[in-house]
Write an enzyme that holds these catalytic residues in place. Structure first.
Site, short mmCIF file in Angstrom:
data_model
loop_
_atom_site.label_atom_id
_atom_site.label_comp_id
_atom_site.label_asym_id
_atom_site.label_seq_id
_atom_site.Cartn_x
_atom_site.Cartn_y
_atom_site.Cartn_z
N ASP A 1 0.84 -1.20 0.00
CA ASP A 1 0.00 0.00 0.00
C ASP A 1 0.87 1.25 0.00
O ASP A 1 0.45 2.30 0.49
CB ASP A 1 -0.93 -0.01 1.23
CG ASP A 1 -2.06 0.99 1.10
OD1 ASP A 1 -2.62 1.39 2.15
OD2 ASP A 1 -2.38 1.41 -0.04
N GLU B 1 -11.50 4.05 -0.93
CA GLU B 1 -11.91 4.30 0.45
C GLU B 1 -12.78 5.55 0.58
O GLU B 1 -12.49 6.59 0.02
CB GLU B 1 -10.67 4.43 1.38
CG GLU B 1 -9.59 5.37 0.91
CD GLU B 1 -8.51 4.66 0.13
OE1 GLU B 1 -8.79 3.63 -0.51
OE2 GLU B 1 -7.37 5.12 0.15
N ASP C 1 -3.26 -3.04 -2.46
CA ASP C 1 -4.33 -2.06 -2.48
C ASP C 1 -4.23 -1.23 -3.76
O ASP C 1 -3.18 -1.15 -4.40
CB ASP C 1 -4.21 -1.14 -1.25
CG ASP C 1 -5.44 -0.25 -1.09
OD1 ASP C 1 -5.32 0.83 -0.48
OD2 ASP C 1 -6.53 -0.62 -1.59
N ASN C 2 -5.34 -0.61 -4.16
CA ASN C 2 -5.36 0.41 -5.22
C ASN C 2 -4.97 -0.05 -6.61
O ASN C 2 -4.41 0.73 -7.39
CB ASN C 2 -4.45 1.59 -4.84
CG ASN C 2 -4.68 2.09 -3.46
OD1 ASN C 2 -3.80 1.98 -2.59
ND2 ASN C 2 -5.87 2.61 -3.21
N LYS D 1 2.65 3.42 -5.70
CA LYS D 1 2.12 2.38 -6.61
C LYS D 1 3.16 1.91 -7.62
O LYS D 1 3.13 0.77 -8.05
CB LYS D 1 0.85 2.88 -7.30
CG LYS D 1 -0.18 3.45 -6.34
CD LYS D 1 -0.43 2.53 -5.12
CE LYS D 1 -1.07 3.30 -3.97
NZ LYS D 1 -1.05 2.54 -2.69
C1 LIG Z 1 9.27 3.15 -1.95
N1 LIG Z 1 9.52 2.64 -0.62
C2 LIG Z 1 8.84 3.03 0.49
N2 LIG Z 1 9.30 2.60 1.68
C3 LIG Z 1 8.66 2.96 2.81
N3 LIG Z 1 7.55 3.73 2.85
C4 LIG Z 1 7.08 4.19 1.66
C5 LIG Z 1 7.68 3.86 0.44
N4 LIG Z 1 6.96 4.42 -0.55
C6 LIG Z 1 5.96 5.10 0.03
N5 LIG Z 1 6.03 4.95 1.37
C7 LIG Z 1 5.08 5.47 2.35
O1 LIG Z 1 3.85 4.78 2.11
C8 LIG Z 1 2.76 5.69 2.10
C9 LIG Z 1 2.36 5.92 0.68
C10 LIG Z 1 1.18 5.55 0.22
C11 LIG Z 1 0.84 5.77 -1.23
N6 LIG Z 1 -0.59 5.58 -1.38
C12 LIG Z 1 -1.26 6.26 -2.30
O2 LIG Z 1 -0.70 7.02 -3.08
C13 LIG Z 1 -2.73 6.12 -2.33
C14 LIG Z 1 -3.46 7.07 -3.04
C15 LIG Z 1 -4.85 7.00 -3.08
C16 LIG Z 1 -5.60 8.00 -3.83
C17 LIG Z 1 -6.64 7.62 -4.67
C18 LIG Z 1 -7.36 8.59 -5.40
C19 LIG Z 1 -7.03 9.93 -5.27
F1 LIG Z 1 -7.73 10.86 -5.95
C20 LIG Z 1 -5.99 10.30 -4.42
C21 LIG Z 1 -5.28 9.35 -3.71
C22 LIG Z 1 -5.54 5.98 -2.39
C23 LIG Z 1 -4.79 5.02 -1.68
O3 LIG Z 1 -5.40 4.01 -1.00
C24 LIG Z 1 -3.40 5.08 -1.65
O4 LIG Z 1 -2.72 4.09 -0.96
C25 LIG Z 1 3.32 6.93 2.75
F2 LIG Z 1 2.65 8.05 2.35
C26 LIG Z 1 4.75 6.95 2.23
O5 LIG Z 1 5.59 7.75 3.06
MG LIG Z 2 -4.04 2.46 -0.48
#
Ligand SMILES: CNc1ncnc2c1ncn2[C@@H]1O[C@H](/C=C/CNC(=O)c2cc(-c3ccc(F)cc3)cc(O)c2O)[C@H](F)[C@H]1O
Ligand SMILES: [Mg+2]
Length: 214
Positions: A141, A199, A169-170, A144
């Site tokens: 999650d 969600e 997810d997603n 992406k």
């Molecule tokens: C790359 N390695 C990483 N290692 C550790 N933590 C990380 C890493 N990469 C990210 N993180 C960490 O993981 C999280 C990232 C979550 C990203 N999730 C989404 O973008 C996401 C977006 C939507 C969404 C849908 C429609 C819309 F209009 C707007 C948003 C819905 C969803 O359910 C999501 O999960 C955190 F933020 C970041 O620091």
């Molecule tokens: Mg998500």
């Protein structure tokens, strides 16, 4: 605004949820995100699917990529059998700090190991640092476009075994097209799509459950 959305989400948990009651923490976050401010937690509808897969797998070792505010870590950890643990990776220090407090409010700190760091750095260190042989369950999650490289890294590091379940997810919104194509075409996975909604909205989304066949 002075406070961040994750800080306001945590305040809603501390105000409306009961300590050591994971279900009240989950409900407080869902209410906050549905009626106050949307946030990217897996949510209640997809969360119900997540729960059913966790219950089916009953993992002793579980990994989460991307904790954000700790909502799915609480959903997963509350269902773990005694002695089981969830390792969740979160590289944003502000999110990690909020997630730790949400997990603690739920009374689940003994079942969750939140690691503040990047998946690419920590996946290769799971064996020597945490004594993990393989994971029974992985929840993806985070960013992406990191789903696919991190899945390949998990394979290369020998952290998947016959029957390991990956749940992503997603896969529709925002989408993870390269990951979907990989797990659906690869002979090493048996993949299935669970249709749901983004969600707290009516937008289409869903989870992809992929079983590693080795
Ligand atoms: C790359 N390695 C990483 N290692 C550790 N933590 C990380 C890493 N990469 C990210 N993180 C960490 O993981 C999280 C990232 C979550 C990203 N999730 C989404 O973008 C996401 C977006 C939507 C969404 C849908 C429609 C819309 F209009 C707007 C948003 C819905 C969803 O359910 C999501 O999960 C955190 F933020 C970041 O620091
Ligand atoms: Mg998500």
């Amino acid at each position: 605004t002075r406070t961040t959305r994750p800080q306001r989400l945590l305040r809603a948990v501390q105000k409306n949820a009961t300590r050591n009651n994971p279900l009240s923490v989950i409900s407080a976050i869902d209410d906050f995100c549905r009626h106050r401010e949307w946030a990217m937690n897996v949510g209640d509808e997809k969360g119900f699917i997540l729960d059913s897969v966790v219950n089916e797998v009953s993992p002793v070792t579980a990994l989460e990529l991307g904790a954000y505010c700790g909502y799915s870590a609480v959903r997963i950890a509350r269902l773990l059998p005694p002695g089981a643990c969830l390792i969740t990776l979160e590289f944003n220090p502000d999110y990690a700090a909020i997630a730790r407090q949400v997990i603690a409010w739920a009374g689940l700190e003994d079942k969750v190991q939140l690691v503040e760091g990047a998946s690419g750095d920590w996946i290769p260190r799971m064996k020597e640092h945490f004594g993990i042989e393989t994971f029974d369950f992985v929840f993806l999650d985070h960013w992406k476009d990191s789903y696919l490289p991190d899945t390949k890294l998990l394979e290369e590091c020998g952290l998947l075994r016959k029957g390991t379940v990956l749940l992503a997810d997603n896969v529709i919104c925002p989408g993870a097209p390269d990951y979907l194509e990989y797990v659906r075409k690869s002979l090493s996975y048996e993949s299935r799509f669970f249709k749901s909604h983004l969600e707290y909205t009516k937008a289409e989304d869903g989870l992809e459950k992929s079983v590693y066949l080795s």
